[in-house]
Design an enzyme around this catalytic site. Structure first.
Site, short mmCIF file in Angstrom:
data_model
loop_
_atom_site.label_atom_id
_atom_site.label_comp_id
_atom_site.label_asym_id
_atom_site.label_seq_id
_atom_site.Cartn_x
_atom_site.Cartn_y
_atom_site.Cartn_z
N ASP A 32 0.81 -1.22 0.00
CA ASP A 32 0.00 0.00 0.00
C ASP A 32 0.84 1.27 0.00
O ASP A 32 0.32 2.37 -0.17
CB ASP A 32 -0.87 0.04 1.26
CG ASP A 32 -2.07 -0.89 1.16
OD1 ASP A 32 -2.44 -1.25 0.04
OD2 ASP A 32 -2.61 -1.25 2.22
C1 BGC Z 1 0.52 1.12 6.33
C2 BGC Z 1 0.15 -0.08 5.50
C3 BGC Z 1 -1.33 -0.21 5.41
C4 BGC Z 1 -1.93 1.10 4.93
C5 BGC Z 1 -3.44 0.94 4.86
C6 BGC Z 1 -0.16 2.35 5.79
O1 BGC Z 1 0.15 3.43 6.61
O2 BGC Z 1 1.91 1.28 6.31
O3 BGC Z 1 0.71 -1.26 6.08
O4 BGC Z 1 -1.66 -1.24 4.53
O5 BGC Z 1 -1.54 2.16 5.75
O6 BGC Z 1 -4.20 1.87 5.31
C1 NOJ Z 2 -1.42 -3.93 5.53
C2 NOJ Z 2 -2.65 -4.01 4.70
O1 NOJ Z 2 -3.71 -4.47 5.49
C3 NOJ Z 2 -2.46 -4.91 3.51
O2 NOJ Z 2 -3.59 -4.87 2.69
C4 NOJ Z 2 -1.24 -4.51 2.75
O3 NOJ Z 2 -1.08 -5.41 1.68
C5 NOJ Z 2 -0.01 -4.47 3.62
N1 NOJ Z 2 -0.25 -3.63 4.75
C6 NOJ Z 2 1.24 -4.00 2.89
O4 NOJ Z 2 1.18 -2.65 2.62
#
Ligand code: BGC
Ligand code: NOJ
Length: 795
Positions: free
Chosen positions: A485
């Site tokens: 993400d």
């Molecule tokens: C986090 C990710 C997460 C994303 C979703 C980010 O700040 O680092 O792990 O998937 O937020 O909202």
């Molecule tokens: C947490 C999120 O829930 C997931 O959807 C995502 O793939 C990972 N972070 C990596 O960014």
């Protein structure tokens, strides 16, 4: 193994915490249907019904100091000493403390000055409540007179506005007190049809429902003025902050034990049954629930039913090997975490506040693969719910709210990996169950009635969403982001006040392509083609062609020489290449392209796996990228906002480690697969203080080698790591793989661990497998046949 703060009791399926001041609250979850609780090792936490944001029952302050204040607190006032069975909030030193987190229950044993309190909390099957069984025993030699207080603080339902709209909140609180029950009914008069209650199975000697009266304006939970003075205010809250506390004046002879049962419940009433008279709530359902837990025998039966429920689930896959850490992970904690993650998605933990995130499209598809062997019907329902939020072009909302099951835009859409996960989830479901019928289920678009097409059509558009969105190298366009993400290649943000998840301010003409999606597409495309062939669908040929074209594109433009590239950015420049100063190697594309076996014959997979070891592996697992980014790069987005070694910037993002573990196993490299597995698996943890979070569950992230404290864990519990390590260990290390027609047994373990037994329930069959693995590849296929089978397998 480090046991500084606790140890595993495998026979009881419990983790036993032996001192209360753990390096971080170590929590458990209660609930299996729609009433859920978080409960820490000092009884902190909260509960909610269905939705952690909109139906929050207990108030909880995430950013409080000290942390983890608030929960279900019982106070014992014994002379001048006030103490709690779970140590907090008074923190009076106890003569004995133990917290046992088990499957769906937590038990606290506190003992002080010859009085023992054993508090067991659980959410019973079939009821929307927590039951608290409090057993008090006089372990001394003299008669004891003391007072017992219960205490919870209500949340005004919406956990978000509860923390911000005080001009309203401080005037809305309403309660009722009747019989043995304290009711919380804020806003019940208008749009709400739900109330909560806290009752007990005997008359009490005093009560409070107004926080200020109970605590005192200037006291905290650790020094309630009523408890200190041994009184109750018998207060009825009007506005301000409603709470619930009962008082009991008690006495126990030496050796005598007494038992109280408290029920903390939630009720929804039909419109025509809301009131018994004007403004008086209809309490029938609450009283029925109280009645169901009014005797010790009922409580015991409820606990036994819960135990039987978990016995049933956890008996479907068990292993007996030479490695106790492996057995307890596989037999107990990994499966348990898979269930919890499936229930909660990423909504509520001690790192997820329950107000920000609903059910993720990609997350939930992955999560269901961790539980499909235990509760296939719920996996089925989840697949339909998720697919119902999809758009006609195959794209989808990134998440949906569990209460409404509708997609929302809170963290945007346009994540181009999302649709493929629907294929991933559905294939896993059908392989486990043989239920091809799900493919014909009518499923709407964006929850609009009248738009239904079959689930199979949804899968087809999921697949073509990728082929409809290819970039200049014939690789998948990344969209807002792929699995990562934080790799935001179409977002160029200078503004600290905007979210990377929802900002996509430059995408016209973007050349941003993802090798992670390419690998996922090839892997899932192969699965999809196999599924289509199975059902005689002529689209199989086209799918195979698209997969072959993608493989060719990856080999041509996705290979960097020693590893797979990660992406091309907006301008078509390489990411995750030796040409880059930082972020030369990324884990996601090594994992997915090796799981897809792209270029395996030419040796690309082995090289990529070697590079992962060389650049990414450290003592605690494999980091996400290396070298870490040391400055913000506007072209890359959130990834470069994290300090080095944390989260998506070179943290050990445990979710993706199993991809490499599986890649290693598919390449037959057992030692590396096993080593990577042990490093991220908490049961092998050697330093509980360093790890900080629970030693019984996987973390989303462990600080990587570039961090200040490598090995420090964060974001425990709710993570795709649960389902993915389950897949890695059950299907690839132990090698028990569900197929459409049976089980393929194809292990990959270091030879000293190659002799083990697996019990596997598969549809209507039970397999007892005695496996002796000597390193032979290729596996052994067991066709599905109902009944019990004991099979000796030598490979
Ligand atoms: C986090 C990710 C997460 C994303 C979703 C980010 O700040 O680092 O792990 O998937 O937020 O909202
Ligand atoms: C947490 C999120 O829930 C997931 O959807 C995502 O793939 C990972 N972070 C990596 O960014």
């Amino acid at each position: 193994m480090d046991t500084s703060f606790g140890y595993f009791d495998d026979a009881a399926r419990e983790y036993v915490i032996t001192r209360p001041d753990t390096p971080w609250p170590w929590i458990n979850y209660l609930g299996t249907e729609d009433f859920f609780s978080l409960i820490s090792n000092t009884a902190g936490g909260y509960c909610f019904c269905r939705d952690a944001k909109f139906r929050r029952i207990l108030r909880y302050r995430y950013n409080g100091v000290p942390m983890d204040a608030g929960g279900r607190y019982y106070y014992i006032k014994d002379g001048d000493t006030v103490w709690n069975p779970g140590w907090k909030p008074c923190k009076t030193p106890l003569d004995r403390y133990e917290c046992r987190h088990g499957m769906g229950y937590s038990r606290f044993i506190g003992e002080k000055d010859g009085l023992q309190a054993e508090l067991t909390c659980w959410v019973p099957l079939g009821h929307r409540c927590e039951v608290h069984r409090l057993r008090l025993t006089n372990t001394g030699t003299a008669r004891k007179s003391f007072q017992l207080y219960s205490f919870v603080e209500w949340c005004l339902w919406n956990a978000s506005t509860d923390m911000e709209n005080f001009q309203r909140n401080l005037s809305t609180g309403e309660v009722e007190v009747e019989g043995r029950v304290l009711y919380h009914k804020t806003e019940y008069r208008e749009r709400r049809d739900h109330y909560a209650f806290f009752g007990v199975n005997r008359p009490f000697d005093g009560f409070d429902t107004d926080r200020e009266t109970f605590l005192g304006m200037y006291n905290g939970f650790e020094a309630p003025q009523q408890v200190l003075s041994g009184t109750s205010g018998n207060s009825v809250a009007h506005g301000w902050s409603p709470v619930a506390s009962h008082r009991f004046d008690m006495a126990l002879e030496p050796g005598q034990r007494d038992e109280l049962l408290f029920v903390l419940g939630y009720v929804e009433n039909p419109e025509d049954e809301k009131f018994t008279e004007q403004q008086v709530i209809n309490k029938r359902r609450a009283l029925e629930m109280m009645e169901a837990f009014s005797t010790p025998a009922q409580a015991e039966a409820s606990l036994a039913a819960l135990r039987a429920f978990w016995d049933g689930l956890l008996s479907r896959f068990t292993v007996a090997s030479a490695v106790p850490e492996l057995d307890r992970t596989v037999n107990i904690w990994n499966q348990y975490q898979c269930m919890i993650t499936f229930f909660f998605s990423r909504s509520a933990s001690y790192f997820e506040s329950g107000i920000g995130r609903g059910m993720g499209f990609r997350d939930s598809n992955q999560d269901l693969t961790g539980i499909v062997h235990m509760i296939p019907e719920r996996a089925r329902q989840r697949i339909i719910d998720i697919a119902s939020t999809q758009f006609p072009d195959g794209g989808c909302y990134h998440q949906y709210q569990p209460l409404s099951k509708r997609g929302n835009n809170d963290i945007g859409g346009g994540f181009n990996d999302d649709p493929l996960w629907l294929i991933f989830g559905t294939v896993a479901y059908i392989k486990e169950t043989g239920d091809f019928g799900i493919l014909q289920e009518p499923v709407p678009f964006d929850n609009q009635p009248g738009t239904e097409v079959s689930l199979l059509e949804h899968l087809k558009i999921s697949f073509s969403h990728v082929t409809d969105n290819l970039g200049p190298h014939g690789l998948p366009l990344i969209g807002r982001a792929d699995w990562n993400d934080c790799l935001n290649l179409n977002c160029f943000s200078d503004n600290p006040d905007e979210s990377f998840q929802t900002t996509e301010n430059q995408s016209e003409g973007s050349q941003a392509e993802s090798l992670m999606i390419a690998g996922l597409f090839v892997a899932e495309g192969k699965d999809f083609a196999e599924l289509l062939e199975r059902i005689g669908d002529s689209d199989a040929a086209g799918v195979k062609q698209a997969v072959a074209a993608m493989e060719a594109a990856v080999k041509k433009d996705g290979w960097d020489g020693e590893w797979f590239l990660r992406a091309y950015d907006f301008y078509g420049r390489k990411i995750g290449s030796d040409e880059c100063a930082e972020g030369k190697v990324f884990i996601e594309s090594q994992g997915w392209c090796t799981m897809a076996r792209i270029g395996a014959e030419e040796g690309l997979c082995d090289k990529a796996l070697d590079s992962a070891v060389k650049y990414l592996e450290c003592d605690y697992g494999m980091v996400l990228n290396n070298p870490a980014y040391t400055a913000y790069i506007k072209d890359y987005g959130e990834i470069s906002t994290y300090p080095e070694g944390y989260k998506e910037n070179a943290g050990i993002f445990c979710h993706n480690n199993p991809w490499v573990i599986i890649g290693e196993a598919m390449a037959g490299r057992a030692d590396a697969a096993w080593r990577h597995y042990c490093k991220i698996t908490p049961a092998f943890c050697q330093d509980q203080r360093l790890r900080k979070v629970e030693p019984y569950v996987f973390c989303q992230m462990v600080a990587g080698k570039d961090a200040a404290r490598p090995g420090e864990g964060k974001n425990s519990w709710l993570t795709g790591t649960a389902a993915w390590t389950w897949k890695a260990v059950s299907e690839f290390l132990l090698g028990v793989k569900p197929q459409y027609d049976g089980l393929l047994i194809d292990p990959c373990l270091p030879l000293p661990y190659g002799t083990y037994r697996v019990h596997r329930r598969f549809r209507d069959a039970e397999y007892d497998l005695n496996i002796h693995y000597t390193g032979r590849r290729g596996g052994c296929f067991l066709p599905y046949e109902a009944g019990s089978h004991t099979v000796d397998i030598e490979l």
